[in-house]
Design a protein around this motif. Structure first.
Motif, short mmCIF file in Angstrom:
data_model
loop_
_atom_site.label_atom_id
_atom_site.label_comp_id
_atom_site.label_asym_id
_atom_site.label_seq_id
_atom_site.Cartn_x
_atom_site.Cartn_y
_atom_site.Cartn_z
N THR A 8 1.27 -0.94 -0.11
CA THR A 8 -0.10 -0.31 -0.01
C THR A 8 0.80 1.53 -0.44
O THR A 8 0.65 2.14 -1.16
CB THR A 8 -1.41 0.07 1.56
OG1 THR A 8 -2.12 -1.69 0.70
CG2 THR A 8 -2.05 0.99 1.31
N ASN A 9 1.70 1.22 0.82
CA ASN A 9 2.91 2.40 0.86
C ASN A 9 3.57 2.54 -0.35
O ASN A 9 3.44 3.22 -1.10
CB ASN A 9 3.81 2.05 1.45
CG ASN A 9 5.01 3.35 1.92
OD1 ASN A 9 4.69 4.60 2.40
ND2 ASN A 9 6.73 2.91 1.70
N ALA A 10 4.06 1.09 -1.26
CA ALA A 10 4.71 1.70 -2.46
C ALA A 10 3.53 2.07 -3.29
O ALA A 10 4.03 3.22 -3.94
CB ALA A 10 5.31 0.35 -2.54
N ASP A 343 -3.49 -7.45 -5.36
CA ASP A 343 -4.98 -6.51 -6.12
C ASP A 343 -5.93 -6.04 -4.77
O ASP A 343 -6.19 -4.84 -5.14
CB ASP A 343 -5.71 -8.25 -6.27
CG ASP A 343 -5.81 -8.46 -7.63
OD1 ASP A 343 -5.07 -7.70 -8.71
OD2 ASP A 343 -6.32 -9.63 -7.28
N VAL A 344 -5.66 -6.52 -3.61
CA VAL A 344 -6.61 -5.51 -2.33
C VAL A 344 -5.94 -4.54 -2.57
O VAL A 344 -6.73 -3.29 -2.08
CB VAL A 344 -6.33 -6.25 -1.13
CG1 VAL A 344 -7.08 -5.23 -0.06
CG2 VAL A 344 -7.49 -7.16 -0.93
N PRO A 345 -4.22 -4.45 -2.39
CA PRO A 345 -3.52 -2.54 -2.29
C PRO A 345 -3.86 -1.64 -3.32
O PRO A 345 -3.93 -1.12 -3.32
CB PRO A 345 -2.66 -3.13 -2.09
CG PRO A 345 -2.24 -4.32 -1.30
CD PRO A 345 -3.22 -5.05 -2.19
N TYR A 346 -4.08 -2.33 -3.94
CA TYR A 346 -4.16 -1.77 -5.67
C TYR A 346 -5.50 -1.27 -5.47
O TYR A 346 -5.80 -0.36 -5.72
CB TYR A 346 -3.97 -2.43 -6.66
CG TYR A 346 -4.62 -2.06 -8.29
CD1 TYR A 346 -3.83 -1.41 -8.67
CD2 TYR A 346 -5.65 -2.35 -9.10
CE1 TYR A 346 -4.07 -0.30 -10.02
CE2 TYR A 346 -5.94 -1.71 -10.16
CZ TYR A 346 -5.34 -0.87 -10.88
OH TYR A 346 -5.46 -0.13 -12.22
N TRP A 347 -6.74 -1.79 -5.57
CA TRP A 347 -7.90 -1.52 -5.41
C TRP A 347 -8.11 -0.62 -4.43
O TRP A 347 -8.62 0.91 -4.54
CB TRP A 347 -8.98 -2.70 -4.81
CG TRP A 347 -9.47 -3.20 -6.09
CD1 TRP A 347 -8.30 -4.17 -6.64
CD2 TRP A 347 -10.16 -3.30 -7.12
NE1 TRP A 347 -9.40 -4.61 -8.13
CE2 TRP A 347 -10.65 -4.49 -8.28
CE3 TRP A 347 -11.81 -3.05 -6.67
CZ2 TRP A 347 -11.39 -4.88 -8.78
CZ3 TRP A 347 -12.69 -3.33 -7.71
CH2 TRP A 347 -12.23 -3.89 -8.66
N MET A 348 -7.41 -0.49 -2.93
CA MET A 348 -7.35 0.79 -1.48
C MET A 348 -7.12 1.84 -2.30
O MET A 348 -8.20 2.90 -2.55
CB MET A 348 -7.41 -0.07 -0.52
CG MET A 348 -7.43 0.82 0.15
SD MET A 348 -6.84 -0.07 1.84
CE MET A 348 -4.74 0.50 1.99
N ILE A 349 -6.35 1.44 -2.66
CA ILE A 349 -5.60 3.08 -3.06
C ILE A 349 -5.65 3.68 -4.12
O ILE A 349 -6.21 4.63 -4.47
CB ILE A 349 -3.91 2.95 -3.03
CG1 ILE A 349 -3.35 2.01 -2.15
CG2 ILE A 349 -3.13 4.02 -3.18
CD1 ILE A 349 -3.31 3.49 -0.82
N THR A 350 -6.62 3.25 -5.18
CA THR A 350 -6.53 3.69 -6.34
C THR A 350 -8.93 4.39 -6.12
O THR A 350 -8.60 5.21 -6.74
CB THR A 350 -6.68 2.41 -7.27
OG1 THR A 350 -5.52 1.78 -8.37
CG2 THR A 350 -7.41 2.93 -8.86
N TYR A 351 -8.86 3.03 -5.43
CA TYR A 351 -10.33 4.11 -5.45
C TYR A 351 -10.25 4.79 -4.44
O TYR A 351 -10.77 5.86 -4.31
CB TYR A 351 -10.74 2.69 -4.51
CG TYR A 351 -13.00 3.06 -4.11
CD1 TYR A 351 -13.42 2.46 -4.55
CD2 TYR A 351 -12.47 3.62 -3.02
CE1 TYR A 351 -14.73 2.68 -4.67
CE2 TYR A 351 -14.48 3.95 -3.04
CZ TYR A 351 -15.16 3.79 -3.71
OH TYR A 351 -16.39 4.25 -3.27
#
Length: 921
Positions: A8-10, A343-351
């Motif tokens: 998530t940080n990255a 997938d979860v970090p991608y979705w969370m940060i993008t959202y």
């Protein structure tokens, strides 16, 4: 593999830098509503100024004498072929303008009806002038002026008609002259009995529907149905048509003037009961006490208010969808997944990123709407009509929608729809993988939603008879939900403005006629449902975001069943493949089967019978790009894949890295199954794809920092690894590391891609033609880095450079037509396929046959492998020739004919490659 918060940080840091570089574009989008509202504010200020200068103060409302809406003489009802109704005059009366003003009557009691109708037309004095309101109010007068003429002008336009039982010849003749000769024209009143209200409806309908061209319209003054009227009960229904719509300010039938028509029949009934002296006086009519100049045609107001705001709010949707699809089309998302991003970090940060951008946009939209509305004086209405000569200006002043409605209701509505809009973008992004297609669909949704909502949805909302359930069903489409919410806000704001109160507040949501509550419920539910469905589709549809999963992947046993069926298919198809493989390939297969039964920790990756088949199209057969590859890659080995273009090398690499889904077979990376545990495999994998997948607006250093964080590096270890990579690939000098990737040359981009694949100590690295486009010095430098980096990891690379393969690869496989034709080290392949010398001689073309005869005498089994002009190349079996014989033969040839050049060489890897590739094809 990096932990959740490290990933998530990255991604957060990368997005922060990436979008900081696009700040100018983002600001343009965010402040787009601000510019619009500023322009609207300036326009409203100008409108208000003109209004104050031209309009009458609201407290001085004009009083109008009660007039009938008179049909124009040439449109009055007459007998025609299409209207053969009894009692109507002959059409010849239109020639001199003497046609009477006809009144139709019906009822349950004809005697009473005709008696009352006979007293409606009375003789009364002529007015001294058109401003003699008292005399006009006492008689039966009417005008053919339109409804809007009375509202926009202080005096009447058109002719003033005096309706009498009979008109004298003098009055009739005066009508033939110029209208300037008189202010008042006599019109004879005629009443006709009809047997039923249905007959009257038919007559009124035909008089209106036959068109508005001269000679076809048949208008009556009015129609009365006395129903059950008797001496004790007065019950009458008044009917009229509204054909007279010829004013350029009107776009539909207008409400006609009927107070006098009501007063006329009322007085006639009173006189029928009490005598001619009884009378109900109607002195004047006036406008309702509303803010000055308030006129609100619903269709135009709705168009400029709700439709405009719908388009403005939906402008963010194409931006979000295009950004999501862009990452998929450019394979940037799968590149991040291949280096460990879940997938979860991608979705969370993008959202969250799109939510922040959308909320800032909506805050500007809402904030400037409120500020603009408060900065202006109170607008006259949602629409203001200003007359300047013969032009009517329609000016948008709908800022009361922000000013009068509850801020809390509006904020919740906009917040919920903003989240729904983002969820909808994620849903469509899971389906689309082409940016142009997604953009076209997005903008079609934006403009199509507004137009369909305005033309189709809003009329159904206005129709009280339309079933509420169907409205709720239509509101399941998010665009209609947005439109319905804006519609309710607009209606409540307009109503609050008229009566001088506020518009919609929380208490009004409980009103059964208020659609805002159901809209908020629908949008909130769809917000969650769309996100869940989006994630599901993203998992089961690859579309450039990774291997697709089973349709029931969320069930515990679904993956196990899926894997078992694949493994059975793999072993069955393997039996037919063994028969056509050579010994070394077969030995590799047997070793892999043993490893599958008893896994060994020394092997980083194992693939068994991996296949990729593309279904045939347009009648063509299925195409097998990879035909059952079986290989094991031990740690510390660099394996090279050689093969002609189209052999299937890149397809194999794409399956191993998750870009493509295998048709059958399986593979294991660090003990993890390629089919079911690809997300875990990504954490221990490095990839250098055939085409550089970079963000143009990130620097080389920022790329390495991002991918290093995904590999769980942080702090000093991350900085050290980045600096080491930049120095190793010669990207640290001259400020190259801090230049944007779009300014890199092709070779620099290639070196950066290889550096990304090696950062973070991955256990398996895939390099697809890593040295393409590099100059010799950079290629040698890259080879040294890769050769040093293969310690404790497996490297699989594809290449067309034989020198690269010999320098880097511990083992080489020549890949032809979807499968390996041979495996072994470079020396083993040359020994196995190179039991011959390569003899080359160049002479003049006319001596070519002599060279060929000379070689045949030297070695009867020599094979000519190349011939171009005077240059010929032969393959000489080592067992048939001696080196001394070759030199002697060349000396003899030089004595007989000129020899430009000649050479004798042992077999090279390139010769082996050409031979194997030719035989394999």
């Amino acid at each position: 593999m990096a932990h959740f918060w490290n990933q998530t940080n990255a991604l957060f840091r990368k997005n922060l830098v990436y979008h900081k570089r696009h700040a100018r574009s983002h600001l343009k989008v965010i402040f787009f509503p601000a510019v619009l509202f500023i322009l609207l504010g300036v326009l409203q200020s100008y409108v208000n100024k003109v209004k104050r200068e031209t309009e009458q103060p609201p407290q001085f409302k004009a009083e109008y004498p009660p007039l009938l809406q008179m049909p124009t003489p040439q449109f009055r009802a007459v007998m025609t072929d299409s209207m053969p109704f009894p009692g109507l005059p002959d059409a010849s009366c239109r020639e001199n303008g003497s046609c009477p003003a006809t009144v139709l009557i019906t009822g349950n009691n004809r005697t009473i009806g005709e008696s009352v109708a006979g007293k409606m037309f009375i003789d009364s004095p002529e007015p001294n002038s058109r401003s003699d309101y008292k005399t006009i109010a006492d008689g039966i007068f009417g005008t053919d002026a339109s409804y809007n003429d009375l509202l926009f002008h202080t005096s009447y336009y058109g002719l003033l008609f005096h309706v009498r039982p009979h008109c004298s010849a003098e009055n009739s003749s005066r009508f033939k002259n110029s209208t300037s000769e008189t202010d008042v024209i006599c019109a004879e009143g005629l009443y006709l009995w009809r047997n039923s209200s249905a007959q009257i409806n038919d007559e009124l309908f035909k008089g209106f529907r036959e068109g508005n061209t001269e000679g076809k319209v048949n208008e009556v003054l009015a129609a009365y149905d006395f129903l059950d009227t008797n001496g004790e009960n007065f019950n009458v229904s008044i009917q009229f048509n509204s054909t007279h719509v010829d004013d350029y300010r009107s776009d539909g039938p207008q409400l006609l003037r009927i107070p006098r028509a009501e007063n006329m029949v009322t007085n006639a009934y009173l006189q029928f009961l009490r005598g001619s002296s009884t009378k109900m006086v109607l002195d004047f009519v006036a406008e309702m006490p509303i803010p000055g100049g308030y006129i609100r045609p619903r269709d135009i107001s709705t168009f400029l208010n709700i439709l405009f705001f719908t388009w403005v709010i939906l402008q963010v949707f194409p931006v979000i969808l295009s950004s999501l699809v862009y990452e998929k089309q450019r394979k940037l998302r799968i590149m991040m997944k291949m280096h460990g991003l879940g997938d979860v970090p991608y979705w969370m940060i993008t959202y969250l990123y799109f939510l922040v951008i959308s909320l800032i946009y909506m805050c500007c939209y809402f904030g400037f709407g409120v500020l603009t509305g408060n900065a202006l004086s109170r607008p006259a209405a949602s629409f203001t009509f200003i007359r300047a000569g013969s032009i009517i200006f329609f000016c948008f002043t709908g800022l009361t929608i922000f000013k009068l409605n509850s801020y809390g209701v509006q904020c919740i509505f906009y917040f919920v729809f903003t989240n729904l809009q983002i969820s909808m973008a994620f849903l469509l992004a899971a389906v689309f993988s082409n940016l142009k297609t997604a953009s076209v669909v997005a903008y079609t949704i934006v403009f199509g939603t507004g137009i369909l909502a305005f033309l189709l949805f809003q009329p159904l909302v206005d129709d009280a008879s339309f079933p509420r359930g169907w409205l709720i069903f239509m509101e399941l489409y998010p665009g209609f939900s947005l439109y319905r919410g804006l519609y309710e806000l607009s209606q409540y704001a307009a109503g609050g403005y008229i009566v001088g109160t506020y518009g919609m507040c929380w208490d009004y949501l409980s009103n059964s006629n208020n659609g805002m509550r159901e809209v908020l419920i629908i949008m909130s539910i769809e917000w969650v449902v769309f996100l869940i469905v989006s994630y599901y589709l993203d998992q089961v549809i690859s579309s450039g975001s990774g291997n697709r999963r089973s349709l029931l992947f969320f069930l515990p046993n679904s993956q196990r069943k899926h894997l078992t069926s694949l493994e059975k298919t793999s072993f069955l198809s393997a039996e037919s493949s063994v028969q056509i493989e050579n010994n070394h390939v077969s030995e590799e297969r047997k070793m892999v089967e043993q490893l599958l039964e008893a896994p060994h920790s020394d092997y980083s990756s194992i693939c068994y019978n991996l296949k990729k088949m593309y279904p045939g199209k347009d009648g063509n057969p299925d195409k097998f790009a990879v035909k059952g590859v079986t290989l094991a890659f031990p740690r510390g080995e660099c394996f090279g894949m050689l093969g002609p273009n189209g052999a299937g090398k890149t397809t194999f690499i794409s399956m191993m890295t998750g870009l493509l889904e295998p048709s059958s077979g399986t593979a294991y990376v660090e003990g993890l199954n390629l089919r079911t545990q690809m997300n875990e495999i990504y954490g221990s994998m490095g990839v250098c794809p055939q085409h550089d997948l970079l963000w143009d607006t990130l620097t080389g250093r920022e790329h390495l920092l991002f991918y290093g964080r995904l590999k769980n590096l942080s702090g000093a270890a991350l900085s050290e690894a980045v600096e080491k990579s930049l120095k190793s690939f010669n990207l640290s000098q001259g400020g190259v590391a801090d230049k944007l990737a779009k300014k890199y040359s092709g070779g620099m981009r290639r070196r950066l891609s290889v550096a990304i694949s090696l950062i973070g100590d991955p256990k398996v690295v895939y390099m697809d033609e890593p040295s393409t486009g590099l100059d010799p010095a950079s290629r040698k430098m890259l080879w040294d880095v890769v050769k040093h980096a293969k310690q404790d990891r497996a490297i699989i690379l594809t290449t067309h450079s034989m020198d690269e393969a010999e320098y880097l690869c511990d083992r080489i496989g020549i890949f032809v037509d979807g499968n390996f034709q041979c495996l072994g080290t470079a020396d083993e392949l040359k020994a196995r396929y190179g039991g011959s010398y390569m003899f080359t001689m160049t002479t003049s073309p006319e001596n070519g046959s002599e060279v060929e005869n000379l070689v045949k005498r030297l070695s009867p089994n020599a094979q000519k492998t190349y011939h171009l002009y005077g240059t010929q190349k032969f393959e000489l079996p080592k067992g048939e020739v001696k080196l001394s014989d070759v030199f002697l033969t060349v000396r003899q040839a030089k004595a007989r004919f000129p020899v430009q050049s000649w050479g004798l060489a042992d077999t090279t890897l390139e010769d082996v490659f050409i031979k194997v590739a030719t035989e394999g094809e």
